[in-house]
Write a protein that holds these residues in place. Structure first.
Motif, PDB file in Angstrom:
ATOM      1  N   VAL A  29      46.501  25.156  38.667  1.00  0.00           N
ATOM      2  CA  VAL A  29      46.029  24.431  37.488  1.00  0.00           C
ATOM      3  C   VAL A  29      46.146  22.925  37.718  1.00  0.00           C
ATOM      4  N   ALA A  30      47.276  22.479  38.245  1.00  0.00           N
ATOM      5  CA  ALA A  30      47.457  21.053  38.520  1.00  0.00           C
ATOM      6  C   ALA A  30      46.451  20.565  39.558  1.00  0.00           C
ATOM      7  N   LEU A  31      46.181  21.366  40.566  1.00  0.00           N
ATOM      8  CA  LEU A  31      45.213  20.997  41.598  1.00  0.00           C
ATOM      9  C   LEU A  31      43.811  20.869  41.008  1.00  0.00           C
ATOM     10  N   VAL A  32      43.441  21.772  40.128  1.00  0.00           N
ATOM     11  CA  VAL A  32      42.121  21.706  39.491  1.00  0.00           C
ATOM     12  C   VAL A  32      41.996  20.437  38.651  1.00  0.00           C
ATOM     13  N   PHE A  33      43.031  20.114  37.862  1.00  0.00           N
ATOM     14  CA  PHE A  33      42.992  18.893  37.057  1.00  0.00           C
ATOM     15  C   PHE A  33      42.937  17.650  37.941  1.00  0.00           C
ATOM     16  N   PHE A  34      43.702  17.644  39.010  1.00  0.00           N
ATOM     17  CA  PHE A  34      43.719  16.495  39.924  1.00  0.00           C
ATOM     18  C   PHE A  34      42.360  16.302  40.581  1.00  0.00           C
ATOM     19  N   LEU A  35      41.777  17.382  41.088  1.00  0.00           N
ATOM     20  CA  LEU A  35      40.465  17.281  41.725  1.00  0.00           C
ATOM     21  C   LEU A  35      39.384  16.897  40.720  1.00  0.00           C
ATOM     22  N   SER A  36      39.515  17.374  39.487  1.00  0.00           N
ATOM     23  CA  SER A  36      38.564  16.982  38.442  1.00  0.00           C
ATOM     24  C   SER A  36      38.649  15.487  38.161  1.00  0.00           C
ATOM     25  N   PHE A  37      39.862  14.976  38.085  1.00  0.00           N
ATOM     26  CA  PHE A  37      40.040  13.541  37.872  1.00  0.00           C
ATOM     27  C   PHE A  37      39.426  12.736  39.013  1.00  0.00           C
ATOM     28  N   LEU A  38      39.670  13.159  40.242  1.00  0.00           N
ATOM     29  CA  LEU A  38      39.114  12.431  41.375  1.00  0.00           C
ATOM     30  C   LEU A  38      37.592  12.508  41.396  1.00  0.00           C
ATOM     31  N   TRP A  39      37.038  13.644  41.000  1.00  0.00           N
ATOM     32  CA  TRP A  39      35.581  13.777  40.954  1.00  0.00           C
ATOM     33  C   TRP A  39      34.987  12.837  39.903  1.00  0.00           C
ATOM     34  N   ILE A  40      35.622  12.758  38.733  1.00  0.00           N
ATOM     35  CA  ILE A  40      35.163  11.842  37.695  1.00  0.00           C
ATOM     36  C   ILE A  40      35.247  10.404  38.199  1.00  0.00           C
ATOM     37  N   LEU A  83      35.837   4.185  48.795  1.00  0.00           N
ATOM     38  CA  LEU A  83      36.580   5.014  47.839  1.00  0.00           C
ATOM     39  C   LEU A  83      36.507   6.480  48.235  1.00  0.00           C
ATOM     40  N   ALA A  84      35.355   6.914  48.723  1.00  0.00           N
ATOM     41  CA  ALA A  84      35.205   8.296  49.172  1.00  0.00           C
ATOM     42  C   ALA A  84      36.159   8.587  50.336  1.00  0.00           C
ATOM     43  N   GLY A  85      36.343   7.622  51.220  1.00  0.00           N
ATOM     44  CA  GLY A  85      37.280   7.812  52.330  1.00  0.00           C
ATOM     45  C   GLY A  85      38.709   7.953  51.860  1.00  0.00           C
ATOM     46  N   VAL A  86      39.112   7.107  50.934  1.00  0.00           N
ATOM     47  CA  VAL A  86      40.471   7.184  50.396  1.00  0.00           C
ATOM     48  C   VAL A  86      40.670   8.499  49.653  1.00  0.00           C
ATOM     49  N   LEU A  87      39.685   8.887  48.852  1.00  0.00           N
ATOM     50  CA  LEU A  87      39.799  10.153  48.114  1.00  0.00           C
ATOM     51  C   LEU A  87      39.807  11.347  49.070  1.00  0.00           C
ATOM     52  N   GLY A  88      39.046  11.267  50.136  1.00  0.00           N
ATOM     53  CA  GLY A  88      39.035  12.350  51.117  1.00  0.00           C
ATOM     54  C   GLY A  88      40.394  12.529  51.777  1.00  0.00           C
ATOM     55  N   VAL A  89      41.020  11.414  52.154  1.00  0.00           N
ATOM     56  CA  VAL A  89      42.359  11.485  52.751  1.00  0.00           C
ATOM     57  C   VAL A  89      43.364  12.014  51.728  1.00  0.00           C
ATOM     58  N   THR A  90      43.243  11.562  50.485  1.00  0.00           N
ATOM     59  CA  THR A  90      44.149  12.009  49.429  1.00  0.00           C
ATOM     60  C   THR A  90      44.020  13.509  49.197  1.00  0.00           C
TER      61      THR A  90
END
Length: 52
Positions: free
Chosen positions: A9-20, A30-37
């Motif tokens: 559940v936490a992973l889904v919320f985190f990935l949703s936030f990053l997608w937004i 930003l895509a590179g930083v998010l990809g590494v994260t």
């Protein structure tokens, strides 16, 4: 079992936030930083699930 559900559940919320975030600011750096994260978070989840 509850730990795994809460982790997913936490992973889904985190990935949703990053997608937004990325959908509002579509930049290559930003895509590179998010990809590494995301890679680090998925690695942590994978190793945590493997140990239990």
């Amino acid at each position: 079992m509850l730990n795994r559900i809460m982790t997913i559940v936490a992973l889904v919320f985190f990935l949703s936030f990053l997608w937004i975030l990325f959908s509002h600011i579509p930049r290559l750096d930003l895509a590179g930083v998010l990809g590494v994260t995301v890679a680090l978070v998925l690695w942590d989840v994978f190793t945590s699930f493997r140990d239990s």
